[in-house]
Design an enzyme around this catalytic site. Structure first.
Site, mmCIF file in Angstrom:
data_model
loop_
_atom_site.group_PDB
_atom_site.id
_atom_site.type_symbol
_atom_site.label_atom_id
_atom_site.label_comp_id
_atom_site.label_asym_id
_atom_site.label_seq_id
_atom_site.Cartn_x
_atom_site.Cartn_y
_atom_site.Cartn_z
ATOM 1 N N ASN A 141 0.845 -1.195 0.000
ATOM 2 C CA ASN A 141 0.000 0.000 0.000
ATOM 3 C C ASN A 141 0.879 1.244 0.000
ATOM 4 O OD1 ASN A 141 0.802 0.538 2.645
ATOM 5 N ND2 ASN A 141 -1.108 -0.127 3.571
ATOM 6 N N GLU A 142 0.269 2.379 -0.278
ATOM 7 C CA GLU A 142 1.042 3.597 -0.493
ATOM 8 C C GLU A 142 1.673 4.142 0.779
ATOM 9 O OE1 GLU A 142 -3.357 4.818 -1.185
ATOM 10 O OE2 GLU A 142 -2.143 3.007 -1.264
ATOM 11 N N GLN A 143 1.200 3.710 1.941
ATOM 12 C CA GLN A 143 1.786 4.188 3.190
ATOM 13 C C GLN A 143 3.179 3.614 3.434
ATOM 14 O OE1 GLN A 143 -1.407 3.436 2.833
ATOM 15 N NE2 GLN A 143 -2.522 5.206 3.593
ATOM 16 N N GLY A 144 3.599 2.636 2.636
ATOM 17 C CA GLY A 144 4.958 2.119 2.748
ATOM 18 C C GLY A 144 5.070 0.674 3.155
ATOM 19 N N PHE A 171 6.310 5.832 -3.004
ATOM 20 C CA PHE A 171 5.792 6.522 -4.181
ATOM 21 C C PHE A 171 6.846 6.648 -5.281
ATOM 22 C CE2 PHE A 171 2.280 7.996 -1.408
ATOM 23 C CZ PHE A 171 1.228 7.639 -2.235
#
EC number: 2.8.3.8
Length: 534
Positions: A319-322, A350
Protein backbone atom coordinates in the site's frame (compact mmCIF):
# COMPACT_ATOMS: atom_id res chain seq x y z
CA UNK A 1 14.56 19.08 23.15
CA UNK A 2 11.94 20.07 25.74
CA UNK A 3 8.98 18.08 27.06
CA UNK A 4 5.87 20.25 27.08
CA UNK A 5 2.08 19.87 27.10
CA UNK A 6 -0.11 19.79 24.02
CA UNK A 7 -1.77 23.00 25.22
CA UNK A 8 1.61 24.75 25.39
CA UNK A 9 2.32 23.71 21.79
CA UNK A 10 -1.06 24.98 20.60
CA UNK A 11 -0.27 28.28 22.26
CA UNK A 12 2.74 28.72 19.99
CA UNK A 13 0.68 28.68 16.78
CA UNK A 14 0.16 32.18 15.42
CA UNK A 15 -2.43 33.66 13.10
CA UNK A 16 -1.72 32.86 9.47
CA UNK A 17 0.77 30.05 10.23
CA UNK A 18 1.21 27.02 8.00
CA UNK A 19 0.84 23.81 10.01
CA UNK A 20 2.11 20.53 8.56
CA UNK A 21 0.61 17.34 10.04
CA UNK A 22 1.93 13.80 9.75
CA UNK A 23 0.06 10.52 9.94
CA UNK A 24 -2.43 8.68 7.79
CA UNK A 25 -6.13 7.96 7.60
CA UNK A 26 -7.96 6.64 10.62
CA UNK A 27 -5.32 7.27 13.26
CA UNK A 28 -2.18 5.67 11.84
CA UNK A 29 0.59 7.69 13.57
CA UNK A 30 -1.77 10.69 13.73
CA UNK A 31 -0.73 13.20 16.47
CA UNK A 32 -4.30 13.46 17.73
CA UNK A 33 -3.54 15.08 21.08
CA UNK A 34 -1.77 17.98 19.33
CA UNK A 35 -4.59 18.53 16.82
CA UNK A 36 -7.15 18.41 19.63
CA UNK A 37 -5.18 21.02 21.58
CA UNK A 38 -5.37 23.43 18.63
CA UNK A 39 -9.14 22.94 18.48
CA UNK A 40 -9.49 23.45 22.24
CA UNK A 41 -7.53 26.69 22.16
CA UNK A 42 -9.52 28.06 19.22
CA UNK A 43 -12.86 27.26 20.86
CA UNK A 44 -11.68 28.90 24.07
CA UNK A 45 -10.22 32.17 22.77
CA UNK A 46 -10.68 32.28 18.99
CA UNK A 47 -7.01 31.88 18.10
CA UNK A 48 -5.12 31.05 16.01
CA UNK A 49 -6.99 32.37 12.99
CA UNK A 50 -6.69 31.65 9.26
CA UNK A 51 -4.00 29.01 9.42
CA UNK A 52 -3.07 26.77 6.49
CA UNK A 53 -3.17 23.03 7.24
CA UNK A 54 -1.18 20.66 5.04
CA UNK A 55 -1.38 16.88 5.39
CA UNK A 56 -0.43 14.61 2.47
CA UNK A 57 -2.80 11.86 3.66
CA UNK A 58 -6.40 12.23 4.77
CA UNK A 59 -6.69 12.38 8.57
CA UNK A 60 -9.73 11.36 10.61
CA UNK A 61 -12.26 8.73 11.61
CA UNK A 62 -14.91 10.20 9.28
CA UNK A 63 -16.58 11.88 12.24
CA UNK A 64 -14.98 14.42 14.63
CA UNK A 65 -11.36 13.32 15.05
CA UNK A 66 -8.26 14.12 13.02
CA UNK A 67 -8.45 17.05 10.62
CA UNK A 68 -12.17 17.42 11.40
CA UNK A 69 -11.07 19.15 14.61
CA UNK A 70 -9.88 22.08 12.49
CA UNK A 71 -13.27 22.54 10.81
CA UNK A 72 -14.29 25.67 12.71
CA UNK A 73 -15.09 28.85 10.84
CA UNK A 74 -12.21 31.29 11.16
CA UNK A 75 -9.62 28.74 12.26
CA UNK A 76 -8.64 27.66 8.77
CA UNK A 77 -7.82 29.72 5.74
CA UNK A 78 -6.70 26.83 3.54
CA UNK A 79 -6.33 23.07 3.57
CA UNK A 80 -4.01 21.22 1.19
CA UNK A 81 -4.20 17.45 1.43
CA UNK A 82 -4.49 14.19 -0.45
CA UNK A 83 -8.10 13.54 0.51
CA UNK A 84 -10.92 14.95 2.60
CA UNK A 85 -12.98 11.76 2.84
CA UNK A 86 -11.70 11.11 6.38
CA UNK A 87 -12.80 14.55 7.61
CA UNK A 88 -16.35 15.32 6.37
CA UNK A 89 -16.67 18.61 8.29
CA UNK A 90 -13.65 19.97 6.40
CA UNK A 91 -15.14 18.81 3.12
CA UNK A 92 -18.35 20.62 4.02
CA UNK A 93 -16.47 23.87 4.64
CA UNK A 94 -14.99 23.50 1.15
CA UNK A 95 -18.41 22.79 -0.36
CA UNK A 96 -19.72 25.92 1.36
CA UNK A 97 -16.75 27.89 -0.01
CA UNK A 98 -15.77 28.89 3.52
CA UNK A 99 -12.14 27.79 3.11
CA UNK A 100 -9.66 27.38 0.31
CA UNK A 101 -9.34 23.66 -0.41
CA UNK A 102 -6.95 21.74 -2.65
CA UNK A 103 -6.70 17.96 -2.96
CA UNK A 104 -3.45 16.95 -4.62
CA UNK A 105 -1.89 13.50 -5.18
CA UNK A 106 -0.70 12.01 -1.91
CA UNK A 107 2.56 10.91 -3.47
CA UNK A 108 3.29 14.33 -4.92
CA UNK A 109 2.73 16.01 -1.55
CA UNK A 110 4.81 13.38 0.19
CA UNK A 111 7.70 13.72 -2.25
CA UNK A 112 7.41 17.52 -2.08
CA UNK A 113 8.45 17.25 1.58
CA UNK A 114 11.88 16.06 0.46
CA UNK A 115 12.16 18.81 -2.15
CA UNK A 116 11.42 21.44 0.50
CA UNK A 117 13.88 19.78 2.91
CA UNK A 118 16.64 20.02 0.33
CA UNK A 119 15.84 23.59 -0.68
CA UNK A 120 15.09 22.55 -4.25
CA UNK A 121 12.67 24.65 -6.32
CA UNK A 122 9.76 22.18 -6.09
CA UNK A 123 8.59 18.80 -7.40
CA UNK A 124 8.60 18.03 -11.11
CA UNK A 125 6.60 14.92 -12.03
CA UNK A 126 4.27 13.48 -14.64
CA UNK A 127 1.78 12.46 -11.92
CA UNK A 128 -1.52 14.30 -12.35
CA UNK A 129 -1.32 15.08 -16.05
CA UNK A 130 -4.75 14.91 -17.75
CA UNK A 131 -6.59 14.74 -14.41
CA UNK A 132 -8.35 17.43 -12.38
CA UNK A 133 -4.96 18.18 -10.77
CA UNK A 134 -3.63 19.37 -14.13
CA UNK A 135 -3.91 23.21 -14.21
CA UNK A 136 -5.74 22.89 -17.52
CA UNK A 137 -8.47 20.90 -15.72
CA UNK A 138 -8.68 22.72 -12.38
CA UNK A 139 -5.33 22.47 -10.62
CA UNK A 140 -6.68 20.38 -7.73
CA UNK A 141 -9.05 23.11 -6.54
CA UNK A 142 -12.09 22.02 -4.53
CA UNK A 143 -13.64 25.37 -3.59
CA UNK A 144 -14.33 28.52 -5.64
CA UNK A 145 -12.23 30.76 -3.39
CA UNK A 146 -9.12 28.64 -4.10
CA UNK A 147 -7.45 31.05 -6.50
CA UNK A 148 -3.73 30.43 -6.14
CA UNK A 149 -2.02 28.10 -8.60
CA UNK A 150 -0.29 25.41 -6.53
CA UNK A 151 0.53 23.34 -9.61
CA UNK A 152 1.98 24.60 -12.90
CA UNK A 153 2.28 22.95 -16.30
CA UNK A 154 5.84 23.16 -17.58
CA UNK A 155 7.76 21.80 -20.54
CA UNK A 156 11.20 20.19 -20.44
CA UNK A 157 12.79 19.21 -23.74
CA UNK A 158 9.44 19.13 -25.49
CA UNK A 159 7.67 17.02 -22.85
CA UNK A 160 4.90 18.18 -20.49
CA UNK A 161 5.40 17.92 -16.73
CA UNK A 162 3.61 19.18 -13.63
CA UNK A 163 5.47 21.40 -11.19
CA UNK A 164 4.24 21.33 -7.58
CA UNK A 165 5.29 24.51 -5.80
CA UNK A 166 7.00 24.43 -2.39
CA UNK A 167 5.65 26.36 0.60
CA UNK A 168 6.87 27.65 3.94
CA UNK A 169 6.27 25.61 7.11
CA UNK A 170 5.90 27.27 10.52
CA UNK A 171 5.24 24.15 12.60
CA UNK A 172 4.90 20.40 12.10
CA UNK A 173 3.04 17.85 14.22
CA UNK A 174 4.61 14.38 14.08
CA UNK A 175 4.08 11.17 16.03
CA UNK A 176 6.29 8.37 17.26
CA UNK A 177 6.26 5.79 20.01
CA UNK A 178 9.29 6.59 22.17
CA UNK A 179 11.44 9.67 22.64
CA UNK A 180 14.69 9.55 24.56
CA UNK A 181 16.01 12.45 26.61
CA UNK A 182 17.80 13.84 23.55
CA UNK A 183 14.63 13.88 21.43
CA UNK A 184 15.46 10.86 19.27
CA UNK A 185 12.15 9.33 18.15
CA UNK A 186 11.42 5.66 17.45
CA UNK A 187 8.22 4.24 15.95
CA UNK A 188 8.13 0.64 17.13
CA UNK A 189 4.42 0.66 18.00
CA UNK A 190 3.21 2.59 14.95
CA UNK A 191 1.43 0.99 11.99
CA UNK A 192 3.30 3.13 9.44
CA UNK A 193 6.39 5.33 9.15
CA UNK A 194 4.76 7.77 6.74
CA UNK A 195 6.88 10.79 5.85
CA UNK A 196 7.85 11.79 9.40
CA UNK A 197 11.57 12.17 8.69
CA UNK A 198 11.07 14.19 5.50
CA UNK A 199 8.53 16.43 7.24
CA UNK A 200 10.94 17.10 10.11
CA UNK A 201 13.75 17.94 7.68
CA UNK A 202 11.47 20.19 5.59
CA UNK A 203 10.29 22.08 8.66
CA UNK A 204 13.83 22.56 9.92
CA UNK A 205 14.83 23.86 6.46
CA UNK A 206 12.01 26.46 6.71
CA UNK A 207 13.00 27.52 10.21
CA UNK A 208 9.79 26.10 11.71
CA UNK A 209 9.17 24.22 14.97
CA UNK A 210 9.27 20.40 14.97
CA UNK A 211 6.90 18.88 17.53
CA UNK A 212 6.56 15.15 18.18
CA UNK A 213 3.81 13.37 20.10
CA UNK A 214 4.99 10.10 21.69
CA UNK A 215 3.73 7.46 24.09
CA UNK A 216 6.71 7.39 26.45
CA UNK A 217 10.14 8.79 27.35
CA UNK A 218 13.31 6.67 27.52
CA UNK A 219 16.64 7.35 29.18
CA UNK A 220 19.34 8.94 27.05
CA UNK A 221 21.32 6.35 25.08
CA UNK A 222 18.86 3.46 25.54
CA UNK A 223 17.14 3.58 22.15
CA UNK A 224 18.89 1.32 19.63
CA UNK A 225 20.38 3.68 17.06
CA UNK A 226 18.86 1.75 14.14
CA UNK A 227 15.37 2.14 15.61
CA UNK A 228 15.49 5.96 15.54
CA UNK A 229 13.27 7.31 12.75
CA UNK A 230 13.53 11.02 13.60
CA UNK A 231 16.92 12.12 14.96
CA UNK A 232 16.83 14.32 18.03
CA UNK A 233 18.77 17.05 16.24
CA UNK A 234 15.58 17.75 14.27
CA UNK A 235 13.14 17.75 17.21
CA UNK A 236 12.33 20.89 19.21
CA UNK A 237 9.45 19.82 21.45
CA UNK A 238 7.98 16.52 22.66
CA UNK A 239 4.48 15.92 24.02
CA UNK A 240 3.75 12.68 25.90
CA UNK A 241 0.38 11.00 25.27
CA UNK A 242 0.57 7.59 27.03
CA UNK A 243 -2.78 6.34 25.73
CA UNK A 244 -2.30 6.88 22.00
CA UNK A 245 -3.76 3.90 20.07
CA UNK A 246 -2.21 2.30 17.01
CA UNK A 247 -5.31 3.39 15.01
CA UNK A 248 -8.52 5.15 16.01
CA UNK A 249 -10.44 1.88 16.32
CA UNK A 250 -7.61 -0.43 17.45
CA UNK A 251 -5.80 0.29 20.70
CA UNK A 252 -3.01 -2.14 19.83
CA UNK A 253 -2.47 -4.89 17.28
CA UNK A 254 0.87 -6.70 17.29
CA UNK A 255 0.42 -7.62 13.62
CA UNK A 256 -0.12 -3.97 12.63
CA UNK A 257 3.04 -2.91 14.45
CA UNK A 258 5.05 -5.75 12.93
CA UNK A 259 5.86 -7.33 16.28
CA UNK A 260 4.50 -10.70 15.15
CA UNK A 261 2.79 -12.49 12.27
CA UNK A 262 -0.58 -14.13 12.70
CA UNK A 263 -1.75 -17.45 11.19
CA UNK A 264 -3.70 -17.08 7.97
CA UNK A 265 -6.81 -18.55 9.59
CA UNK A 266 -6.71 -15.67 12.09
CA UNK A 267 -7.43 -13.14 9.32
CA UNK A 268 -11.04 -11.95 9.10
CA UNK A 269 -13.11 -13.83 6.51
CA UNK A 270 -15.39 -11.85 4.22
CA UNK A 271 -19.07 -12.74 4.09
CA UNK A 272 -20.36 -13.75 0.66
CA UNK A 273 -21.68 -10.38 -0.49
CA UNK A 274 -21.12 -8.25 -3.57
CA UNK A 275 -17.90 -7.00 -1.94
CA UNK A 276 -16.44 -10.49 -1.68
CA UNK A 277 -17.50 -11.35 -5.23
CA UNK A 278 -15.62 -8.31 -6.52
CA UNK A 279 -12.55 -8.97 -4.36
CA UNK A 280 -12.50 -12.60 -5.56
CA UNK A 281 -12.79 -11.65 -9.23
CA UNK A 282 -10.01 -9.09 -8.80
CA UNK A 283 -7.88 -11.75 -7.11
CA UNK A 284 -8.25 -13.92 -10.19
CA UNK A 285 -6.02 -11.37 -11.97
CA UNK A 286 -3.15 -12.11 -9.58
CA UNK A 287 -0.08 -13.92 -10.86
CA UNK A 288 2.73 -15.57 -8.93
CA UNK A 289 5.45 -13.02 -8.21
CA UNK A 290 3.33 -10.00 -9.15
CA UNK A 291 3.97 -6.80 -7.19
CA UNK A 292 0.60 -5.19 -6.51
CA UNK A 293 -1.04 -2.23 -4.84
CA UNK A 294 -4.33 -2.66 -3.03
CA UNK A 295 -6.16 0.61 -2.52
CA UNK A 296 -8.70 1.48 0.15
CA UNK A 297 -12.35 0.57 -0.13
CA UNK A 298 -13.69 -2.57 -1.70
CA UNK A 299 -10.30 -3.71 -3.01
CA UNK A 300 -8.88 -4.16 0.49
CA UNK A 301 -10.84 -7.41 0.45
CA UNK A 302 -8.30 -8.85 -1.99
CA UNK A 303 -5.81 -9.37 0.83
CA UNK A 304 -8.41 -11.22 2.91
CA UNK A 305 -9.34 -13.38 -0.07
CA UNK A 306 -5.66 -14.13 -0.66
CA UNK A 307 -5.28 -15.14 2.99
CA UNK A 308 -8.36 -17.36 2.82
CA UNK A 309 -7.04 -18.96 -0.37
CA UNK A 310 -3.54 -19.37 1.13
CA UNK A 311 -1.82 -17.50 -1.71
CA UNK A 312 -0.34 -14.51 0.12
CA UNK A 313 3.11 -16.08 -0.21
CA UNK A 314 2.74 -16.16 -4.01
CA UNK A 315 2.35 -12.41 -4.45
CA UNK A 316 3.52 -9.08 -3.02
CA UNK A 317 0.72 -6.79 -1.89
CA UNK A 318 1.68 -3.22 -1.00
CA UNK A 319 0.00 0.00 0.00
CA UNK A 320 1.04 3.60 -0.49
CA UNK A 321 1.79 4.19 3.19
CA UNK A 322 4.96 2.12 2.75
CA UNK A 323 3.96 -1.43 3.68
CA UNK A 324 5.25 -4.30 1.57
CA UNK A 325 3.96 -7.87 1.70
CA UNK A 326 1.30 -9.50 3.84
CA UNK A 327 -2.27 -8.27 3.59
CA UNK A 328 -3.32 -4.60 3.74
CA UNK A 329 -6.00 -3.96 6.38
CA UNK A 330 -9.62 -3.33 5.47
CA UNK A 331 -12.31 -0.96 6.74
CA UNK A 332 -11.36 1.97 8.97
CA UNK A 333 -7.95 0.39 9.62
CA UNK A 334 -7.06 0.61 5.91
CA UNK A 335 -3.53 1.93 5.59
CA UNK A 336 -2.16 -0.63 8.03
CA UNK A 337 -1.24 -4.21 7.12
CA UNK A 338 -0.68 -7.58 8.76
CA UNK A 339 2.21 -10.00 8.18
CA UNK A 340 4.15 -7.51 6.09
CA UNK A 341 7.75 -8.27 5.21
CA UNK A 342 9.05 -4.70 5.03
CA UNK A 343 8.05 -1.12 5.75
CA UNK A 344 9.60 1.92 4.08
CA UNK A 345 9.02 5.65 4.33
CA UNK A 346 6.07 6.81 2.25
CA UNK A 347 8.03 9.01 -0.22
CA UNK A 348 10.17 6.02 -1.22
CA UNK A 349 7.10 3.87 -1.82
CA UNK A 350 5.79 6.52 -4.18
CA UNK A 351 9.16 6.69 -5.96
CA UNK A 352 8.73 3.00 -6.71
CA UNK A 353 5.13 3.48 -7.84
CA UNK A 354 5.86 6.52 -10.02
CA UNK A 355 8.72 4.66 -11.67
CA UNK A 356 6.40 1.92 -12.90
CA UNK A 357 7.32 -0.66 -10.27
CA UNK A 358 3.78 -1.98 -9.83
CA UNK A 359 2.74 -4.92 -11.98
CA UNK A 360 -0.95 -4.74 -11.04
CA UNK A 361 -2.93 -2.14 -9.10
CA UNK A 362 -6.41 -2.58 -7.66
CA UNK A 363 -8.38 0.60 -6.97
CA UNK A 364 -12.00 1.65 -6.54
CA UNK A 365 -14.05 3.51 -9.16
CA UNK A 366 -17.09 5.68 -8.45
CA UNK A 367 -17.93 6.98 -11.92
CA UNK A 368 -16.81 5.56 -15.28
CA UNK A 369 -17.57 6.95 -18.73
CA UNK A 370 -17.55 5.44 -22.20
CA UNK A 371 -13.85 6.26 -22.78
CA UNK A 372 -12.74 4.56 -19.57
CA UNK A 373 -12.21 7.81 -17.65
CA UNK A 374 -12.70 7.39 -13.89
CA UNK A 375 -13.83 9.76 -11.15
CA UNK A 376 -13.26 9.07 -7.46
CA UNK A 377 -12.51 12.60 -6.27
CA UNK A 378 -15.77 14.59 -6.37
CA UNK A 379 -19.34 13.42 -6.98
CA UNK A 380 -22.91 13.73 -5.64
CA UNK A 381 -22.06 16.86 -3.60
CA UNK A 382 -19.17 15.05 -1.92
CA UNK A 383 -15.52 16.07 -1.96
CA UNK A 384 -13.26 13.07 -1.54
CA UNK A 385 -9.92 13.87 -3.14
CA UNK A 386 -7.52 11.34 -4.61
CA UNK A 387 -5.03 10.15 -1.99
CA UNK A 388 -2.49 7.97 -3.76
CA UNK A 389 -4.94 7.08 -6.55
CA UNK A 390 -3.30 9.12 -9.32
CA UNK A 391 0.26 8.02 -8.52
CA UNK A 392 -0.86 4.41 -8.56
CA UNK A 393 -3.30 4.37 -11.47
CA UNK A 394 -1.12 6.33 -13.88
CA UNK A 395 1.94 4.14 -13.42
CA UNK A 396 0.95 0.51 -12.85
CA UNK A 397 1.47 -1.83 -15.79
CA UNK A 398 -2.02 -3.25 -15.34
CA UNK A 399 -4.91 -1.35 -13.75
CA UNK A 400 -7.93 -3.14 -12.26
CA UNK A 401 -10.81 -0.99 -10.99
CA UNK A 402 -13.23 -2.69 -8.61
CA UNK A 403 -16.64 -1.53 -7.47
CA UNK A 404 -20.31 -2.41 -7.39
CA UNK A 405 -22.19 -1.95 -10.65
CA UNK A 406 -24.60 0.51 -9.04
CA UNK A 407 -24.42 2.25 -5.65
CA UNK A 408 -26.86 3.28 -2.95
CA UNK A 409 -29.04 0.44 -1.70
CA UNK A 410 -27.80 -2.43 -3.89
CA UNK A 411 -28.76 -5.86 -2.49
CA UNK A 412 -27.75 -9.17 -4.05
CA UNK A 413 -27.94 -12.88 -3.20
CA UNK A 414 -25.91 -15.85 -4.36
CA UNK A 415 -27.77 -19.07 -5.15
CA UNK A 416 -26.16 -22.26 -6.46
CA UNK A 417 -23.33 -20.43 -8.18
CA UNK A 418 -25.56 -17.73 -9.67
CA UNK A 419 -26.20 -14.08 -8.81
CA UNK A 420 -29.60 -12.55 -8.11
CA UNK A 421 -30.26 -8.80 -7.88
CA UNK A 422 -32.71 -8.30 -5.02
CA UNK A 423 -32.63 -4.50 -5.06
CA UNK A 424 -30.90 -2.27 -7.57
CA UNK A 425 -28.69 0.58 -6.38
CA UNK A 426 -30.10 4.06 -6.81
CA UNK A 427 -26.99 5.59 -8.39
CA UNK A 428 -25.37 4.68 -11.70
CA UNK A 429 -21.62 4.14 -11.84
CA UNK A 430 -21.39 4.04 -15.65
CA UNK A 431 -22.28 7.61 -16.64
CA UNK A 432 -22.26 9.88 -19.67
CA UNK A 433 -19.89 12.44 -18.13
CA UNK A 434 -17.74 12.86 -15.01
CA UNK A 435 -17.74 15.71 -12.54
CA UNK A 436 -13.95 15.38 -12.21
CA UNK A 437 -11.40 13.22 -14.00
CA UNK A 438 -9.20 11.25 -11.61
CA UNK A 439 -7.98 8.78 -14.26
CA UNK A 440 -7.73 9.46 -17.98
CA UNK A 441 -8.72 6.50 -20.14
CA UNK A 442 -7.34 8.02 -23.36
CA UNK A 443 -4.01 8.82 -21.62
CA UNK A 444 -3.85 5.22 -20.37
CA UNK A 445 -4.58 3.94 -23.86
CA UNK A 446 -1.85 6.18 -25.24
CA UNK A 447 0.62 4.59 -22.82
CA UNK A 448 -0.50 1.04 -23.62
CA UNK A 449 -1.78 0.34 -20.11
CA UNK A 450 -4.05 -2.71 -19.65
CA UNK A 451 -7.25 -1.69 -17.82
CA UNK A 452 -10.11 -3.80 -16.42
CA UNK A 453 -13.32 -2.81 -14.62
CA UNK A 454 -14.63 -5.48 -12.26
CA UNK A 455 -18.13 -5.44 -10.74
CA UNK A 456 -20.23 -8.10 -9.05
CA UNK A 457 -22.19 -8.79 -12.25
CA UNK A 458 -19.99 -7.79 -15.18
CA UNK A 459 -16.36 -7.33 -16.17
CA UNK A 460 -15.23 -4.79 -18.79
CA UNK A 461 -11.91 -3.99 -20.40
CA UNK A 462 -10.68 -0.81 -22.03
CA UNK A 463 -10.17 -1.51 -25.72
CA UNK A 464 -9.06 1.14 -28.24
CA UNK A 465 -10.54 4.00 -26.24
CA UNK A 466 -13.86 2.34 -25.41
CA UNK A 467 -15.26 -0.18 -22.93
CA UNK A 468 -15.92 -3.76 -23.96
CA UNK A 469 -18.08 -6.10 -21.89
CA UNK A 470 -16.13 -9.35 -21.60
CA UNK A 471 -17.83 -11.28 -18.77
CA UNK A 472 -21.29 -11.44 -17.22
CA UNK A 473 -22.37 -13.20 -14.03
CA UNK A 474 -24.40 -16.40 -14.21
CA UNK A 475 -28.06 -15.63 -13.50
CA UNK A 476 -27.78 -12.06 -14.82
CA UNK A 477 -29.76 -10.82 -17.80
CA UNK A 478 -27.63 -8.71 -20.15
CA UNK A 479 -30.28 -6.15 -21.10
CA UNK A 480 -32.22 -5.95 -17.83
CA UNK A 481 -29.39 -6.12 -15.30
CA UNK A 482 -26.47 -4.57 -17.16
CA UNK A 483 -27.18 -2.42 -20.19
CA UNK A 484 -30.35 -0.86 -18.74
CA UNK A 485 -28.26 0.67 -15.94
CA UNK A 486 -25.56 2.25 -18.10
CA UNK A 487 -25.73 5.74 -19.57
CA UNK A 488 -23.92 4.46 -22.67
CA UNK A 489 -23.82 1.18 -24.57
CA UNK A 490 -20.45 -0.56 -24.37
CA UNK A 491 -19.04 -2.82 -26.99
CA UNK A 492 -20.04 -6.45 -26.42
CA UNK A 493 -17.24 -8.96 -26.85
CA UNK A 494 -17.95 -11.55 -29.56
CA UNK A 495 -16.45 -13.98 -27.04
CA UNK A 496 -18.61 -12.88 -24.09
CA UNK A 497 -17.94 -15.26 -21.19
CA UNK A 498 -19.79 -16.21 -18.03
CA UNK A 499 -18.04 -15.25 -14.79
CA UNK A 500 -16.64 -18.21 -12.84
CA UNK A 501 -19.41 -19.83 -10.78
CA UNK A 502 -16.99 -20.30 -7.87
CA UNK A 503 -17.17 -16.55 -7.28
CA UNK A 504 -20.74 -16.97 -6.07
CA UNK A 505 -20.29 -19.95 -3.72
CA UNK A 506 -19.40 -20.06 -0.04
CA UNK A 507 -16.42 -22.41 -0.24
CA UNK A 508 -12.90 -21.20 -1.17
CA UNK A 509 -12.13 -21.01 -4.89
CA UNK A 510 -8.80 -22.89 -4.83
CA UNK A 511 -6.97 -19.97 -6.41
CA UNK A 512 -3.63 -21.66 -5.67
CA UNK A 513 -4.36 -24.09 -8.47
CA UNK A 514 -5.10 -21.19 -10.82
CA UNK A 515 -1.79 -19.50 -9.92
CA UNK A 516 0.29 -22.59 -10.60
CA UNK A 517 2.15 -22.07 -13.85
CA UNK A 518 0.97 -18.43 -14.20
CA UNK A 519 3.85 -16.29 -13.05
CA UNK A 520 4.41 -12.62 -13.71
CA UNK A 521 7.25 -12.33 -16.26
CA UNK A 522 10.66 -12.10 -14.61
CA UNK A 523 13.58 -9.97 -15.77
CA UNK A 524 14.71 -11.19 -19.22
CA UNK A 525 18.36 -11.44 -18.15
CA UNK A 526 17.44 -14.07 -15.56
CA UNK A 527 16.94 -16.51 -18.42
CA UNK A 528 20.71 -16.39 -18.92
CA UNK A 529 21.26 -18.06 -15.54
CA UNK A 530 21.74 -21.79 -15.34
CA UNK A 531 18.91 -23.92 -14.00
CA UNK A 532 20.94 -25.69 -11.34
CA UNK A 533 20.04 -25.66 -7.68
CA UNK A 534 20.92 -22.63 -5.57
Amino acid sequence: MRIVTAAEVAGLLQDGDTLLIGGSGAGHAVPEALIEAVETRFLADGTPERITAVHPVGLGDRTFRGASRLAHKGLLKRVVCGTLVDSPPLAQLALNDEIEAYTLPQGALSQLMREIAAGRPGLVTHVGLHTFVDPRLGGGRQSPRSKEDLVKLIEIEGKSWLFYKPFNIDMVFLRGTTADEDGNISMEQEAIFGDMLSMAQATRRCGGLVVAQVKRIAKRGTLPAKSVKIPGMLVDLVVVEPHQPVTYQTQHDFAYTGELRIPLDAFPTLALTERKIIARRCAMELRTGAICNVGSGICTGIGLVAAEENILHNIVLTNEQGLIGGAPAAGLDAGAARNYSAIVDQPYQFDFYDGGGLDIAFLSAVEIDAEGNVNISRFADKIVGVGGFINISQNAKKMVFGGTFTAGGLKVRCEDGELRILQEGGHRKFVSSLQQTSYSGPFANERGQTTLFVTERAVFRALHGALELMEIAPGIDLERDVLAHMAFRPQISPDLKTMDARLFREEPMNLQEALDGQSWPSHPRLSLLGKGER
